[in-house]
Design a protein around this motif. Sequence first.
Motif, mmCIF file in Angstrom:
data_model
loop_
_atom_site.group_PDB
_atom_site.id
_atom_site.type_symbol
_atom_site.label_atom_id
_atom_site.label_comp_id
_atom_site.label_asym_id
_atom_site.label_seq_id
_atom_site.Cartn_x
_atom_site.Cartn_y
_atom_site.Cartn_z
ATOM 1 N N SER A 56 -52.280 -14.618 -5.450
ATOM 2 C CA SER A 56 -51.548 -14.698 -6.723
ATOM 3 C C SER A 56 -50.814 -16.023 -6.887
ATOM 4 C CB SER A 56 -50.532 -13.565 -6.820
ATOM 5 O OG SER A 56 -49.472 -13.783 -5.913
ATOM 6 N N SER A 57 -50.582 -16.761 -5.798
ATOM 7 C CA SER A 57 -49.793 -18.009 -5.818
ATOM 8 C C SER A 57 -48.417 -17.803 -6.416
ATOM 9 C CB SER A 57 -50.486 -19.101 -6.632
ATOM 10 O OG SER A 57 -51.618 -19.539 -6.000
ATOM 11 N N SER A 58 -47.869 -16.618 -6.295
ATOM 12 C CA SER A 58 -46.554 -16.399 -6.884
ATOM 13 C C SER A 58 -45.698 -15.528 -5.971
ATOM 14 C CB SER A 58 -46.704 -15.739 -8.253
ATOM 15 O OG SER A 58 -45.461 -15.253 -8.682
ATOM 16 N N SER A 59 -44.603 -16.108 -5.480
ATOM 17 C CA SER A 59 -43.746 -15.285 -4.619
ATOM 18 C C SER A 59 -42.987 -14.256 -5.445
ATOM 19 C CB SER A 59 -42.816 -16.128 -3.743
ATOM 20 O OG SER A 59 -42.402 -17.277 -4.360
ATOM 21 N N SER A 60 -42.757 -14.536 -6.735
ATOM 22 C CA SER A 60 -42.091 -13.528 -7.583
ATOM 23 C C SER A 60 -42.965 -12.294 -7.729
ATOM 24 C CB SER A 60 -41.839 -14.082 -8.976
ATOM 25 O OG SER A 60 -40.729 -14.886 -8.962
ATOM 26 N N GLY A 62 -42.166 -23.519 2.204
ATOM 27 C CA GLY A 62 -43.516 -24.043 1.951
ATOM 28 C C GLY A 62 -43.505 -25.059 0.820
ATOM 29 N N THR A 63 -42.735 -24.749 -0.205
ATOM 30 C CA THR A 63 -42.634 -25.645 -1.355
ATOM 31 C C THR A 63 -42.003 -26.987 -0.961
ATOM 32 O OG1 THR A 63 -42.518 -23.826 -2.912
ATOM 33 C CG2 THR A 63 -41.483 -25.862 -3.608
ATOM 34 N N ALA A 64 -40.915 -26.923 -0.177
ATOM 35 C CA ALA A 64 -40.236 -28.156 0.240
ATOM 36 C C ALA A 64 -41.180 -29.022 1.072
ATOM 37 C CB ALA A 64 -38.979 -27.818 1.027
ATOM 38 N N ALA A 100 -45.543 -24.087 -9.782
ATOM 39 C CA ALA A 100 -44.192 -24.531 -10.145
ATOM 40 C C ALA A 100 -43.801 -25.830 -9.450
ATOM 41 C CB ALA A 100 -43.190 -23.434 -9.819
ATOM 42 N N SER A 101 -44.239 -25.988 -8.212
ATOM 43 C CA SER A 101 -43.896 -27.197 -7.430
ATOM 44 C C SER A 101 -44.294 -28.474 -8.117
ATOM 45 C CB SER A 101 -44.675 -27.190 -6.121
ATOM 46 O OG SER A 101 -43.977 -26.566 -5.135
ATOM 47 N N VAL A 102 -45.463 -28.456 -8.715
ATOM 48 C CA VAL A 102 -46.007 -29.689 -9.271
ATOM 49 C C VAL A 102 -45.109 -30.207 -10.391
ATOM 50 C CG1 VAL A 102 -48.053 -30.755 -10.245
ATOM 51 C CG2 VAL A 102 -48.281 -28.909 -8.644
ATOM 52 N N LEU A 106 -53.548 -25.474 -2.340
ATOM 53 C CA LEU A 106 -52.327 -25.694 -1.564
ATOM 54 C C LEU A 106 -51.214 -24.754 -2.030
ATOM 55 C CD1 LEU A 106 -52.444 -29.569 -1.299
ATOM 56 C CD2 LEU A 106 -53.281 -27.849 0.295
ATOM 57 N N ASP A 107 -51.224 -24.429 -3.317
ATOM 58 C CA ASP A 107 -50.232 -23.498 -3.860
ATOM 59 C C ASP A 107 -50.379 -22.139 -3.182
ATOM 60 O OD1 ASP A 107 -48.253 -22.477 -5.420
ATOM 61 O OD2 ASP A 107 -49.371 -22.471 -7.302
ATOM 62 N N MET A 108 -51.626 -21.719 -3.039
ATOM 63 C CA MET A 108 -51.883 -20.434 -2.386
ATOM 64 C C MET A 108 -51.332 -20.445 -0.963
ATOM 65 S SD MET A 108 -55.782 -20.315 -3.528
ATOM 66 C CE MET A 108 -56.427 -18.903 -4.331
ATOM 67 N N SER A 109 -51.542 -21.569 -0.282
ATOM 68 C CA SER A 109 -51.116 -21.639 1.119
ATOM 69 C C SER A 109 -49.595 -21.711 1.217
ATOM 70 C CB SER A 109 -51.722 -22.863 1.802
ATOM 71 O OG SER A 109 -53.067 -22.989 1.443
ATOM 72 N N ARG A 110 -48.957 -22.522 0.358
ATOM 73 C CA ARG A 110 -47.499 -22.650 0.519
ATOM 74 C C ARG A 110 -46.782 -21.373 0.081
ATOM 75 N NH1 ARG A 110 -48.476 -26.459 -3.916
ATOM 76 N NH2 ARG A 110 -47.648 -25.581 -5.839
ATOM 77 N N THR A 111 -47.411 -20.613 -0.829
ATOM 78 C CA THR A 111 -46.768 -19.364 -1.246
ATOM 79 C C THR A 111 -46.727 -18.363 -0.086
ATOM 80 O OG1 THR A 111 -47.577 -19.785 -3.477
ATOM 81 C CG2 THR A 111 -46.753 -17.586 -3.062
ATOM 82 N N VAL A 131 -46.212 -19.169 2.980
ATOM 83 C CA VAL A 131 -45.051 -19.572 3.782
ATOM 84 C C VAL A 131 -43.747 -19.166 3.075
ATOM 85 C CG1 VAL A 131 -43.819 -21.569 4.734
ATOM 86 C CG2 VAL A 131 -46.294 -21.403 4.959
ATOM 87 N N ASN A 132 -43.688 -19.373 1.763
ATOM 88 C CA ASN A 132 -42.477 -18.990 1.022
ATOM 89 C C ASN A 132 -42.163 -17.508 1.209
ATOM 90 O OD1 ASN A 132 -42.210 -21.554 0.046
ATOM 91 N ND2 ASN A 132 -43.109 -21.129 -1.955
ATOM 92 N N VAL A 133 -43.196 -16.697 1.073
ATOM 93 C CA VAL A 133 -43.016 -15.246 1.172
ATOM 94 C C VAL A 133 -42.677 -14.831 2.613
ATOM 95 C CG1 VAL A 133 -44.351 -13.107 1.093
ATOM 96 C CG2 VAL A 133 -44.415 -14.674 -0.839
HETATM 97 N N1 ASP Z 1 -46.217 -20.935 -6.174
HETATM 98 C C1 ASP Z 1 -45.053 -21.055 -5.348
HETATM 99 C C2 ASP Z 1 -44.405 -19.704 -5.152
HETATM 100 O O1 ASP Z 1 -44.531 -18.845 -5.974
HETATM 101 C C3 ASP Z 1 -44.061 -22.020 -5.909
HETATM 102 C C4 ASP Z 1 -44.622 -23.419 -5.799
HETATM 103 O O2 ASP Z 1 -45.309 -23.866 -6.712
HETATM 104 O O3 ASP Z 1 -44.381 -24.063 -4.760
HETATM 105 O O4 ASP Z 1 -43.751 -19.481 -4.178
#
Ligand code: ASP
Length: 465
Positions: A319-323, A358-360, A403-405, A432-437, A439-441
């Motif tokens: 989903s690429s979305s932690s929300s 992940g975003t940072a 969102a990062s971009v 990359l968004d999929m991967s960093r999300t 890590v965020n989650v």
């Molecule tokens: N897609 C990321 C998230 O939902 C946010 C980002 O773009 O880094 O965690």
Amino acid sequence: MNAGRRGIALHWKVIIALVLGVAVGAIVHEFWTASAWSALGVGNPAAFRTHKPSEANLDAGTAATLLRLVSELNDFVGRFFLQTLRFIAVPIVLFSLIIAVAGVGDLRKLGRIGVKTLLCFGFTLIVAVAIAVLLGKFVAPGTFVSEAARAQILDQYSGEAAQRVQTAHQLKDQGVWAYLLGIIPTNPFSAIANAQMMQVVASAFLLGVGLTLIPKERAAPVVAFCEGLAEAVMALVRLIMFVAPIAVFCLIAQFVATVGMGALKSVLAYCLCVVGGLAIVLFIEYPALMYICTPKGNRMTPGRFFRGMAPAATLAFSSSSSSATLPVTIQCARDRLGVPADIANFVCPIGTTLNMDGTALYQVISVLFLAQLYGIELTLAQHITVGIMAAVVAVGTPGLPGASVIMMAIVLESVGVPTEGIAIVLAVDRVLDMSRTIVNVSGDAVACVVVAGTEGTLAKETVTA
Ligand code: ASP
């Protein structure tokens, strides 16, 4: 729970669906070209797929219509799944956080849990940024891209990039004080109606604190009401998770079928650098921290953590979305990792809005990559500026796809790297968004485990099915 009796465990189903989705998507992207459509009587695939009449499609037969239906169904299932999770995101943040804050009751205990949570968020963020600066500087991914590839990508994505830079400017022009003020909604109901997550968090937090300040007998019915609703919402999440494998398959298959793997090749070193950094955070930093912060005899081993988090991680990936993943993150932390509900309900909603390791990491490596690509030499002080800016910007990045971009333009400008460079990273952003999300989650669940571990309330038995 007995996995054998219930068939394959959920996380395996989701992972299998992910792999199958990638395979099917890649095959479709490779072989389902205009000539395949025309063999079925479709001369104008774009018009046909959007149901627009076209002279070129008069011969389209049943097979073509059936295929279109399959692709539409695929799209529908993926979107439906995400939409149901979004439906749940606001109520779950609101009710979970109110009962978490009100349930802690004692403001001193709340303060202790709050401080531990923020310390954990801060620590993991600093380490992630440090890893990113070191990787970006010493691997120097920007030196691997050829001049021709750079020109080609810039040309292809410049329009979309300009749009994102404009959004970033609007955000920046707002100024830091206005931004901070904006966290407190003037009307909590409008915050809820517009799904302004930061404001919803603030409203829930304040209401929770208010409930601890009034007599217990007055607060109890409100807390019980919120508890009932939070439980009902969690029950819905469990229900929705039954279709997660199918939805993950649909989302991934469509994504790979649309973009293919081509864009990846020219910026492979950069992608590997980001993914490598994310892997260090996920597989070394987090497990080490959790190992240290959980008691002997009940350690959170990497196996236990990743098995428990697999449904949330795979969903974050597709989903690429932690929300959107938040309800599942809370469920995994509670039901599968053994984190008490009050801690999971408190840490996860705040983490989804603030905790973005992940975003940072992604932003730091991307900015350093672009600087190298443009031949801009950054000083040590500028490297540190990039790290600090990325950390601050990551905290304010919403948990939404891509969102990062948008936010990255602010970091780029802080060290004078041309913002048009965003076009280059945009080409490969989704992967990359999929991967960093992920890590965020995962970072939110790590904070749950660390807080529960140090509070001595982490349960031993966890559900693994
Ligand atoms: N897609 C990321 C998230 O939902 C946010 C980002 O773009 O880094 O965690």
